[in-house]
Each structure stands twice: as C-alpha cells, then as structure tokens.
Design a protein around this motif. Structure first.
Motif, short mmCIF file in Angstrom:
data_model
loop_
_atom_site.label_atom_id
_atom_site.label_comp_id
_atom_site.label_asym_id
_atom_site.label_seq_id
_atom_site.Cartn_x
_atom_site.Cartn_y
_atom_site.Cartn_z
N GLY A 194 -5.14 49.08 63.47
CA GLY A 194 -6.51 48.77 64.12
C GLY A 194 -7.31 48.37 62.78
O GLY A 194 -7.99 47.16 63.12
N TYR A 195 -7.40 48.87 61.80
CA TYR A 195 -8.46 48.25 60.65
C TYR A 195 -7.94 46.97 60.32
O TYR A 195 -8.83 45.88 60.21
N THR A 196 -6.69 46.78 60.27
CA THR A 196 -6.29 45.47 59.52
C THR A 196 -6.56 44.37 60.95
O THR A 196 -7.02 43.32 60.56
N LEU A 197 -6.21 44.72 62.00
CA LEU A 197 -6.67 43.97 62.91
C LEU A 197 -7.82 43.62 63.02
O LEU A 197 -8.41 42.21 63.63
N ALA A 198 -8.73 44.44 63.20
CA ALA A 198 -10.55 44.16 63.10
C ALA A 198 -10.96 43.54 62.18
O ALA A 198 -11.79 42.82 62.38
N THR A 199 -10.43 43.69 61.02
CA THR A 199 -11.17 43.13 59.74
C THR A 199 -10.47 41.78 59.29
O THR A 199 -11.22 41.11 58.73
N HIS A 200 -9.28 41.42 59.63
CA HIS A 200 -8.47 40.33 59.13
C HIS A 200 -8.01 39.37 60.28
O HIS A 200 -7.24 38.52 60.16
N THR A 201 -8.41 39.71 61.62
CA THR A 201 -7.94 38.71 62.51
C THR A 201 -9.31 38.45 63.52
O THR A 201 -10.18 38.94 63.27
N PHE A 222 -9.46 39.50 66.43
CA PHE A 222 -9.59 40.47 67.64
C PHE A 222 -10.84 41.13 67.48
O PHE A 222 -11.37 41.69 68.45
N GLY A 223 -11.50 41.27 66.09
CA GLY A 223 -12.74 41.90 65.81
C GLY A 223 -12.81 43.50 66.30
O GLY A 223 -11.76 44.13 65.90
N PRO A 224 -13.59 44.01 66.99
CA PRO A 224 -13.68 45.26 67.36
C PRO A 224 -12.49 45.80 68.26
O PRO A 224 -11.99 46.96 68.46
N PHE A 225 -11.84 44.71 69.21
CA PHE A 225 -10.91 44.92 70.06
C PHE A 225 -9.61 45.26 69.18
O PHE A 225 -8.66 46.10 69.91
N GLY A 226 -9.67 45.05 67.78
CA GLY A 226 -8.41 45.45 67.00
C GLY A 226 -7.97 46.69 66.88
O GLY A 226 -6.76 47.44 66.74
N TYR A 227 -9.26 47.45 66.69
CA TYR A 227 -9.33 48.98 66.59
C TYR A 227 -8.34 49.51 67.86
O TYR A 227 -7.59 50.59 67.69
N TRP A 228 -8.68 49.07 69.25
CA TRP A 228 -7.96 49.55 70.34
C TRP A 228 -6.40 49.23 70.39
O TRP A 228 -5.77 50.09 70.95
N ILE A 229 -5.97 48.21 69.76
CA ILE A 229 -4.59 47.76 69.66
C ILE A 229 -4.06 48.80 68.89
O ILE A 229 -2.98 49.26 68.95
N GLY A 230 -4.75 49.15 67.75
CA GLY A 230 -4.28 50.24 66.84
C GLY A 230 -3.86 51.64 67.61
O GLY A 230 -3.07 51.97 67.36
N LEU A 231 -4.97 51.87 68.47
CA LEU A 231 -5.10 53.10 69.16
C LEU A 231 -3.65 53.34 69.86
O LEU A 231 -3.03 54.19 69.93
N VAL A 232 -3.33 52.13 70.53
CA VAL A 232 -2.28 51.95 71.43
C VAL A 232 -0.99 52.13 70.65
O VAL A 232 -0.02 52.90 71.19
N ALA A 233 -1.00 51.50 69.72
CA ALA A 233 0.27 51.59 68.63
C ALA A 233 0.38 52.93 68.35
O ALA A 233 1.72 53.63 68.17
N GLY A 234 -0.51 53.63 67.70
CA GLY A 234 -0.65 55.15 67.31
C GLY A 234 -0.21 56.24 68.46
O GLY A 234 0.86 56.90 68.31
#
Length: 456
Positions: free
Chosen positions: A406-413, A415-427
């Motif tokens: 989530g952190y990687t997607l939120a800070t380096h893509t 996706f912004g704040p939505f990257g964290y939610w993608i990380g939640l789905v993965a976990g």
C-alpha cells in the motif's frame, strides 16, 4: 449447547448461536459508528478528530481485549467436558487478567497520547479533538474489559441471546447520550466530537453493571456463582489464558492496526481525504460484523465439540460457517458497489468528501470475500486452541505484505491514497489463503489423534 446429528440440525444451532452474536456485534459497533456519524454532523474537524482518535483506540483495545477471548474456547471446552467448577475458576482468573490489562492500557494512553498525535501531521483542531476523545474513552476502559470476560463466559454457554439483549438495551442510550454531549442538549455542555467519547464511556459502565446483575441472578449463570469464593491468583490458569489469548490479541491487533496505520499515514493528505477514507472504513467495518460474528460463533461450536471429543462434528461446523460467510460477502459486495454514493451521502454533505468516499468504497467492496474467509477460519482455529501459527500468518499478511504494498503504491504511483486500499486487499487475500490451509492441516491432525485414541 447440545449435540446435533444432522446437517440441518447443525445449521439451525449455528444460526441460533450466530444471529444473536451478530445483533450484539452490530449493536456494539453502532456505538463507534454513531460516534463518527454524529461527529461528522457537527463538523469536518470533529469527524477527522474522532476518526483519528478511534483509529488509535480501536487496535489497542481490540488487541488487548483479544487476549480475553481466550476465555471462550477454554470455557466452551470445559463445559463440553462437563467441568463446571474449572470453568468458573477460568472466568474468575480472566477477570483478574482484565483488570491488569485495563490498568495497563489506561496508563499508556494517558501518558503517551500526546506523543502519538504529535508525530502526525494534524491540524491543531483535529489534534485537540482526537486527544480529548481518547481521554474521555479512557474512563470506560475498566468496565469494557470486564464486560469482555463476562460476555465470553455467557457466549461459551451458548446463551448468546443474553448478550444480544444487553447491548440492544444500551445502544439507544448511547445514541441519546451522543446527542446530549455532542450538541449540548438538555443543559449539557456542547462538546462536539469529544462528547462522543464521554457518551461511550458512560455506556460501557452501563453495559457492565447490567451484565453483572444478569450473571448473579439469572439461570443458567447463577449456578456457577462467578462472584463468590474468589480464589487467589493462579499462575497455571493465567498461563493458559495468556498462551491462547496473547496470540489471538496480536492477530487481532495486526489486522485492525493496519487499518489504523493507513489512516494515520493518510494524515499527509487533506482533511477531506481522511474523512472520506474513514467513511468507507467505518461502513465496511459495519459489514464486517457478519463474518466476525460467524467467527465468534464457530469458536464456541468447535470448542464445545472438541471438548466432547466429536472431531467430525467440529469439522462440519467449520465448513458450514465459512460457506455462510462467503455467501454473505458476495451479497454485501454487490450492495456496497451499487449503493456506494447513497452510503457516502449518509455521512456528510461535503461534495469533495463524498467524491473521495465513493471511490474508496469500490475497493472496500473488493476485499469483502477475503474478509469473509479469514474471519470464520480464525474463529474455527481458536476453537481448536490453535493460535500461535495464526498470529504469525497475520503479521506476515498484513505488515510484511499489505502495508508495504500500500505504501509503495500510494507514494510511488498515481494511485495516491487509493494505493493503501489496494495494499489492504493484498494483505487480506494473503491472510485468507494461508489461514484456510492452516485450518485443513489442524483438522487433519485432530482427526488422526482422535483415531489413535479410539484404537487404543
């Protein structure tokens, strides 16, 4: 609790056990739900402050109170084995543990909350509201933890409708107290979001006193005489509670704290994004009450059957509960996806907040299936008293996979704040798969052990 012989009877008993737990969980959750909802009606800063305060409070409370959930499988197995005196002693020692944990969390929050909030990039008004909300909630820690032990005892006896009735009585009172203290009605001070914490602390004391009265005076609880003949501290019983409870608590903390960590990491975004994220998380958590209730029910059912030596019945209950949770998750995901805008409108009239919330709710719908699998599987494993591997899996799934992704997607893509939610789905997905494999292995081991005992 009683033995069943057919799938139909098992499903009836499962529903008889789970539906009251669901109503209880929803009623308990509505306390937090209305804290946030009613604070949002007072102001955006109050919504953000209560959201941050709740994000700090919930994982700490759930993690430590999760230790007390050990009482459920311990008592259910003892009752299944017809050892009622030992069940009483386990509950009494659980009360001692609850007092110790309450003192611990009270001290930590009282001393450390300023430091925690000071390391977050919050507006001054949001910081002050979050801090005062936590202080108010601290007044209800002791009765809440004691209630957790007593509720585990009641539920382990299969009397889940009793806790349902208790919480159904207190939830409307909490809503009324919120109205009084948030908006300053009937001569009370107008406290805004802070008033939600005051109202909730009062409600926790009310729940505790009602529960004590019922256990002391009503069938079938009074025969255990829980509040009579208090024993000294018994290290062996503490050891059993902690060996089972600490991994449960850490597992729950790992799961809930990742959501809180995401909320706190989002403090670098605008107040509107924080509020929208919390709206999506708050409503999703309400839907999660169904698989969570199934999880708590299957712990009781599996524990009872294990205590009675019926391994095949324990296995069947596990599968019935997981299948029921998956069916619900499919329905809830569809509802969440189709009605995401009305859900957002229910919380706020701020158009910017609504637009972000609608997008967050799409991701919330996606991880419904993972939630539906991992929760009842964890519950079944607790019924087997298999908790150590579960907590290791939880740490890896949520903190080694979910949060870094989530952190990687939120800070380096983009996706912004939505990257964290993608990380939640993965976990959550990783956790669901690994826990299911673990359950199959544990069931195989218990079945093999049972056959060896019969052969001998």
């Amino acid at each position: 609790m009683y033995q069943t012989t057919t799938i139909k009877d098992k499903y009836k008993l499962m529903l008889k056990m789970i539906v009251p737990i669901l109503v209880t969980q929803v009623a308990m959750y509505l306390i937090s739900f209305f804290d946030i909802l009613m604070s949002s009606r007072y102001g955006t800063a109050d919504l953000a402050g209560v959201s941050i305060g709740s994000s700090i409070w919930m994982p700490i409370y759930i993690g430590l109170s999760g230790i007390l959930l050990a009482i459920t499988p311990i008592v259910s197995q003892l009752v299944g084995a017809k050892k009622e005196l030992d069940a009483k002693k386990a509950v009494q020692q659980g009360i001692y543990v609850a007092i110790l944990l309450a003192v611990l969390i009270f001290s930590v929050l009282l001393v450390g909350i300023d430091w925690i909030l000071g390391n977050m990039n919050l507006e001054t008004s949001v910081h002050n509201i979050a801090k005062s909300y936590i202080y108010a909630m601290c007044a209800g820690i002791l009765p809440l933890f004691l209630f957790c032990v007593l509720r585990c005892f009641i539920d382990a006896l299969g009397q889940t409708r009793v806790t349902m009735m208790i919480t159904l009585l207190t939830t409307p009172i909490n809503i009324m107290l919120n109205y009084i203290f948030i908006f300053g009605k009937f001569g009370a001070p107008e406290l805004g979001g802070i008033g939600a914490g005051v109202a909730t602390a009062i409600t926790y004391w009310l729940i505790f006193f009602i529960t004590v009265w019922i256990i002391a005076k009503h069938v079938p609880f009074e025969r255990f005489r829980i509040f009579h003949d208090w024993p000294k501290l018994e290290w062996l019983r503490w050891k059993e509670i902690l060996i089972i409870g600490v991994p449960i608590g850490i597992s729950l903390f790992a799961e809930t704290s990742i959501f809180s960590a995401v909320t706190m990491m989002m403090s670098s975004f605008s107040t509107e994004i924080i509020a929208a994220h919390q709206i999506a998380l708050n409503f999703t958590s309400l839907l999660y009450m169904v698989p969570l209730s199934i999880s708590m029910g299957v712990t009781i059912l599996v524990g009872f059957e294990i205590g009675a030596g019926r391994m095949q019945d324990a296995r069947i209950y596990s599968y019935l509960c997981v299948a029921t949770a998956i069916l619900f998750s499919f329905i809830s995901a569809c509802i969440l996806f189709l009605l995401r805008e009305p859900v957002a409108n229910m919380y706020t009239t701020d158009r910017e907040v609504i637009e972000y919330a609608v997008q967050f709710l799409v991701f919330a719908a996606i991880f419904q299936l993972s939630d539906a699998i991992q929760a009842p599987v964890q519950g079944a494993l607790r019924g087997y008293k298999d908790v150590m591997i579960t907590f290791i899996m939880a740490i890896i799934s949520y903190w080694v996979i979910g949060l870094p992704v989530g952190y990687t997607l939120a800070t380096h893509t983009d996706f912004g704040p939505f990257g964290y939610w993608i990380g939640l789905v993965a976990g959550l997905t990783t956790g669901a798969i690994t826990l299911l494999i673990r359950l199959l292995l544990v069931q195989k081991r218990f079945t093999s052990t049972s056959k060896v005992k019969i052969a001998n």
